[in-house]
Design a protein around this motif. Structure first.
Motif, mmCIF file in Angstrom:
data_model
loop_
_atom_site.group_PDB
_atom_site.id
_atom_site.type_symbol
_atom_site.label_atom_id
_atom_site.label_comp_id
_atom_site.label_asym_id
_atom_site.label_seq_id
_atom_site.Cartn_x
_atom_site.Cartn_y
_atom_site.Cartn_z
ATOM 1 N N UNK A 46 8.240 17.057 -5.422
ATOM 2 C CA UNK A 46 7.398 18.252 -5.361
ATOM 3 C C UNK A 46 6.087 17.971 -4.623
ATOM 4 N N UNK A 47 5.507 16.782 -4.844
ATOM 5 C CA UNK A 47 4.297 16.424 -4.101
ATOM 6 C C UNK A 47 4.600 16.368 -2.609
ATOM 7 N N UNK A 48 5.753 15.772 -2.253
ATOM 8 C CA UNK A 48 6.169 15.758 -0.850
ATOM 9 C C UNK A 48 6.314 17.177 -0.316
ATOM 10 N N UNK A 49 6.797 18.072 -1.177
ATOM 11 C CA UNK A 49 6.939 19.469 -0.764
ATOM 12 C C UNK A 49 5.611 20.120 -0.441
ATOM 13 N N UNK A 50 4.600 19.880 -1.267
ATOM 14 C CA UNK A 50 3.273 20.442 -0.980
ATOM 15 C C UNK A 50 2.693 19.847 0.304
ATOM 16 N N UNK A 51 2.888 18.546 0.500
ATOM 17 C CA UNK A 51 2.404 17.920 1.733
ATOM 18 C C UNK A 51 3.085 18.523 2.963
ATOM 19 N N UNK A 52 4.364 18.877 2.807
ATOM 20 C CA UNK A 52 5.110 19.446 3.928
ATOM 21 C C UNK A 52 4.751 20.905 4.184
ATOM 22 N N UNK A 53 4.505 21.651 3.121
ATOM 23 C CA UNK A 53 4.230 23.087 3.264
ATOM 24 C C UNK A 53 2.790 23.347 3.715
ATOM 25 N N UNK A 54 1.835 22.601 3.191
ATOM 26 C CA UNK A 54 0.421 22.870 3.479
ATOM 27 C C UNK A 54 0.089 22.907 4.973
ATOM 28 N N UNK A 55 0.588 21.973 5.806
ATOM 29 C CA UNK A 55 0.250 22.049 7.237
ATOM 30 C C UNK A 55 0.774 23.306 7.926
ATOM 31 N N UNK A 56 1.815 23.940 7.361
ATOM 32 C CA UNK A 56 2.341 25.156 7.975
ATOM 33 C C UNK A 56 1.485 26.381 7.674
ATOM 34 N N UNK A 57 0.548 26.240 6.744
ATOM 35 C CA UNK A 57 -0.305 27.368 6.354
ATOM 36 C C UNK A 57 -1.501 27.506 7.296
ATOM 37 N N UNK A 58 -1.972 26.365 7.872
ATOM 38 C CA UNK A 58 -3.214 26.359 8.651
ATOM 39 C C UNK A 58 -2.973 25.958 10.107
ATOM 40 N N UNK A 59 -3.840 26.461 11.003
ATOM 41 C CA UNK A 59 -3.821 26.014 12.391
ATOM 42 C C UNK A 59 -4.503 24.657 12.486
#
Length: 453
Positions: free
Chosen positions: A372-385
């Motif tokens: 799940x931590x890996x998931x947050x690390x993977x998702x977070x960069x897709x939220x911001x430019x």
């Protein structure tokens, strides 16, 4: 051999698009690997304390309530480093900040070895955490920027495996080292490893292309073309002018506006809530499991074995998430993993007294929480430019860790009151379920690749 020529009509946006849409080159894979090794170091430096804690508690004669502060010290430093220091990468560059944070880690580890009291020990663990927190969010952004669209989620999930790998190595090293040479020996080893990592990063870690093309610091064209050459891409003949003097504050306000105003604000809050509750549960288990099992069983080796098992499960969890992310949405995998982790904590609390079964469930618990931590690390960069990426990720990690700081301390007081450890594990299933709901809300929202990157 084909000679590359300058292409004046090709702009920075096209260059970044070529990186995103192309295949991962050897240079990109090496860059991601270096970042992975640095996160392995982070996991080792933080994981040390969990395995040294039983001997520290016995040698210094402190209770579980005071030990909770010792265990949380590096987490507090990591939170502050992520919030205050990681955003500096958006202004001074990913490479420069990483090198500065490695220097801080070396200093913190070295002074931990000679700490004369509990207060000094806590202080230098905070300093070490500052360096780790500032570096981890920054490296997360760097991995995202050097990965192709097709492999970004997978690359970040593998990168996230570095932390449990480092903590696992700390466990294996502690088994022979601490009984023979004492807990100080672990921090001596950590100091040496941090110094070696500093030299390796100085020699091999490149600057972010996004930073060079976006901020245009002095020498940006030459550095950009050197990197493009190593990625088999045609060089540029010129870059737009760097941000004029006096306009840096305008750029910084743009970063804050992106992170903290609609439509991104809703996604930012979901990241903060979900990640914060997850890492609070994760660090409670990772910091206390070796000590709890040692006290319950009277066998220090059992506590260490359980800690190693949970971290090995974390490594497997990251690689499982990476493999599944090739075929499935990272955002969907994230919320499913969090709900499964909540169930695993509940089950662990129910079968805690059956040691062989508890070890197996603890392994699964490590798989799910670290995935799940890996998931947050993977998702977070897709939220911001790219302009706000280090800031957005840094604040998510930092604010999450501020929440997590309280977990080992609160648990220390709970255990000092005589409450059974298994009831604590059952209680932590609730924040994991709430984290799952926050992750579920991320399914509706734009990604950074929908915007200009």
């Amino acid at each position: 051999m084909t000679t590359m020529t300058h292409t004046p009509t090709r702009g920075p946006e096209q260059v970044l698009s070529e990186v995103r849409k192309g295949r991962m080159t050897r240079f990109q894979i090496i860059t991601v690997t270096i970042a992975l090794l640095l996160v392995v170091l982070d996991g080792f430096e933080v994981g040390i304390m969990a395995f040294a804690a039983p001997q520290i508690q016995q040698e210094l004669g402190i209770g579980p309530d005071v030990l909770g502060y010792v265990l949380s010290a590096s987490l507090f430093g990591m939170a502050a480093g992520s919030i205050v220091l990681a955003p500096l990468a958006d202004r001074m560059g990913r490479r420069r900040l990483t090198l500065a944070m490695l220097v801080v880690i070396v200093i913190g580890m070295a002074f931990t070895v000679i700490a004369p009291s509990v207060g000094a020990l806590i202080l230098w663990r905070i300093v070490t955490g500052l360096g780790i927190g500032g570096m981890m969010a920054n490296l997360n952004a760097l991995v995202a920027e050097y990965s192709s669209d097709a492999r970004r989620t997978t690359a970040i999930a593998i990168y996230a495996a570095g932390y449990p790998i480092g903590a696992t190595v700390a466990g294996f090293v502690s088994r022979p080292l601490i009984p023979q040479f004492g807990w100080h020996s672990m921090f001596i080893a950590g100091t040496v490893l941090a110094a070696v990592a500093l030299l390796a990063a100085w020699a091999l870690l490149p600057e972010s292309l996004h930073y060079l093309l976006g901020r245009r610091p002095a020498g940006a064209l030459e550095k950009t073309n050197a990197i493009l050459g190593r990625m088999n891409l045609a060089p540029l003949s010129e870059l737009p002018e760097q941000v004029p003097a006096g306009q840096e504050n305008t750029a910084d306000k743009g970063i804050l506006r992106e992170v903290l105003t609609p439509p991104t604000l809703r996604l930012t809050l979901a990241l903060w809530i979900g990640y914060g509750l997850l890492v609070a549960s994760y660090y409670f288990a990772n910091t206390w499991i070796p000590t709890i099992l040692t006290q319950v069983s009277g066998d220090p080796q059992l506590g260490t074995t359980m800690g190693i098992g949970a971290n090995l499960g974390g490594v497997l969890g990251c690689f499982l998430f990476a493999g599944l992310a090739v075929r499935f949405s990272g955002r969907r995998l994230l919320f499913l993993t969090l709900f499964a982790a909540a169930a695993a904590y509940l089950l662990f609390g129910l079968i805690f007294s059956i040691v062989p079964v508890a070890i197996a469930v603890g392994f699964v618990l490590g798989v799910l929480t670290t995935a799940a931590i890996a998931g947050f690390y993977a998702v977070a960069p897709t939220v911001y430019t790219f302009q706000a990426r280090a800031t957005g990720i840094g604040w998510m990690i930092g604010l999450g860790r501020l929440v997590s700081v309280a977990a080992p301390i609160i648990v220390g007081y709970i255990l000092a009151m005589g409450i059974a450890p298994e009831r604590v594990f059952i209680g932590f299933a609730i924040p994991l379920a709430i984290a799952g709901l926050a992750a579920l809300s991320l399914l509706v929202g734009r990604t950074a690749t929908d915007m200009a990157d």
